[in-house]
Design an enzyme around this catalytic site. Structure first.
Site, PDB file in Angstrom:
ATOM      1  N   TYR A   1       0.839  -1.198   0.000  1.00 18.60           N
ATOM      2  CA  TYR A   1       0.000   0.000   0.000  1.00 18.60           C
ATOM      3  C   TYR A   1       0.877   1.252   0.000  1.00 18.60           C
ATOM      4  O   TYR A   1       0.663   2.176  -0.783  1.00 18.60           O
ATOM      5  CB  TYR A   1      -0.958  -0.018   1.198  1.00 18.60           C
ATOM      6  CG  TYR A   1      -1.830   1.208   1.271  1.00 18.60           C
ATOM      7  CD1 TYR A   1      -2.888   1.370   0.384  1.00 18.60           C
ATOM      8  CD2 TYR A   1      -1.587   2.206   2.202  1.00 18.60           C
ATOM      9  CE1 TYR A   1      -3.684   2.513   0.434  1.00 18.60           C
ATOM     10  CE2 TYR A   1      -2.374   3.347   2.259  1.00 18.60           C
ATOM     11  CZ  TYR A   1      -3.422   3.486   1.373  1.00 18.60           C
ATOM     12  OH  TYR A   1      -4.198   4.630   1.415  1.00 18.60           O
TER      13      TYR A   1
ATOM     14  N   GLU B   1     -11.524   4.374   3.751  1.00 13.50           N
ATOM     15  CA  GLU B   1     -11.176   5.346   4.810  1.00 13.50           C
ATOM     16  C   GLU B   1     -12.307   5.469   5.824  1.00 13.50           C
ATOM     17  O   GLU B   1     -12.069   5.535   7.028  1.00 13.50           O
ATOM     18  CB  GLU B   1     -10.832   6.710   4.213  1.00 13.50           C
ATOM     19  CG  GLU B   1      -9.546   6.741   3.410  1.00 13.50           C
ATOM     20  CD  GLU B   1      -8.273   6.489   4.212  1.00 13.50           C
ATOM     21  OE1 GLU B   1      -8.312   6.492   5.458  1.00 13.50           O
ATOM     22  OE2 GLU B   1      -7.226   6.281   3.576  1.00 13.50           O
TER      23      GLU B   1
ATOM     24  N   TRP C   1      -5.646   0.591  10.306  1.00 11.13           N
ATOM     25  CA  TRP C   1      -5.574   0.536   8.851  1.00 11.13           C
ATOM     26  C   TRP C   1      -5.217  -0.875   8.395  1.00 11.13           C
ATOM     27  O   TRP C   1      -5.646  -1.331   7.340  1.00 11.13           O
ATOM     28  CB  TRP C   1      -4.580   1.565   8.329  1.00 11.13           C
ATOM     29  CG  TRP C   1      -4.583   1.674   6.841  1.00 11.13           C
ATOM     30  CD1 TRP C   1      -3.526   1.449   6.008  1.00 11.13           C
ATOM     31  CD2 TRP C   1      -5.677   2.018   5.985  1.00 11.13           C
ATOM     32  NE1 TRP C   1      -3.910   1.631   4.692  1.00 11.13           N
ATOM     33  CE2 TRP C   1      -5.234   1.985   4.662  1.00 11.13           C
ATOM     34  CE3 TRP C   1      -7.018   2.355   6.221  1.00 11.13           C
ATOM     35  CZ2 TRP C   1      -6.040   2.269   3.571  1.00 11.13           C
ATOM     36  CZ3 TRP C   1      -7.834   2.650   5.131  1.00 11.13           C
ATOM     37  CH2 TRP C   1      -7.344   2.599   3.832  1.00 11.13           C
TER      38      TRP C   1
END
Length: 191
Positions: free
Chosen positions: A17, A39, A47
């Site tokens: 990522y 998000e 995350w």
């Protein structure tokens, strides 16, 4: 507190990522919508949890096809609430569906979600947060900032000494303008 550029490289989920997605400009409406949904779903969670579930989200939300998601009915809402592969939070699911419809409206008015973002760029983080709260559901300060950093509209995804920073500048993210000048580093993503 370390920066994401210190902790992400080499990690099986954060690494890819960090190296290939975070901070790179996006133009495709479905990809922008995907990033917004991810998000939103990260709120209150790590995350890493979202990165591990990203493929499940793509499957569950029809590859983030805006038209399909905006048309979800009660049966689809129930299907998502039953899907253990995603975050089963009614407010977040409802936000995804409503935000898909809102993005379709923005696309009708501006040509694309990206064009709407471009129309409002540049602006400081606080003004973006206010605009997102007026436009979308479930978009507070952190969600809005991470969405905009992750898609190239705000600086801060990478430190200037990070090798990915130079690759992002080559893609001319909106925050860099046409000059590619160095910008202050905002506090970026934490694991």
């Amino acid at each position: 507190m370390s920066h994401y550029c210190d902790s992400a490289p080499g990690h099986p989920f954060h690494g890819p990522y960090h190296d290939r997605m975070y901070g790179f400009p996006l133009r495709d409406d479905n990809l922008l919508f995907e990033r917004l949904v991810l998000e939103i779903n990260q709120a209150g969670l790590s995350w890493l949890t979202i990165l591990k579930k990203a493929e499940n989200f793509r499957r569950a939300y029809d590859n983030f096809d805006l038209e399909k998601v905006a048309a979800y009915d009660e049966n689809e809402r129930q299907r998502l609430l039953q899907d253990a592969g995603i975050i089963r939070n009614r407010l977040k699911i409802e936000a995804a569906i409503k935000n898909a419809g809102r993005i379709l409206s923005l696309r009708d008015a501006y040509g694309s979600f990206g064009a709407w973002l471009d129309h409002h760029h540049p602006r400081p983080k606080e003004a973006w947060v206010k605009l997102f709260k007026q436009t979308f559901r479930f978009t507070g300060s952190e969600i809005t900032a991470e969405f905009l950093m992750s898609t190239g509209y705000l600086p801060g995804a990478h430190r200037p000494d990070c090798p990915v920073y130079t690759r992002i500048l080559q893609r001319q993210p909106p925050w860099a303008g046409t000059s590619g000048a160095t910008h202050p580093v905002l506090p970026g993503r934490q694991g």
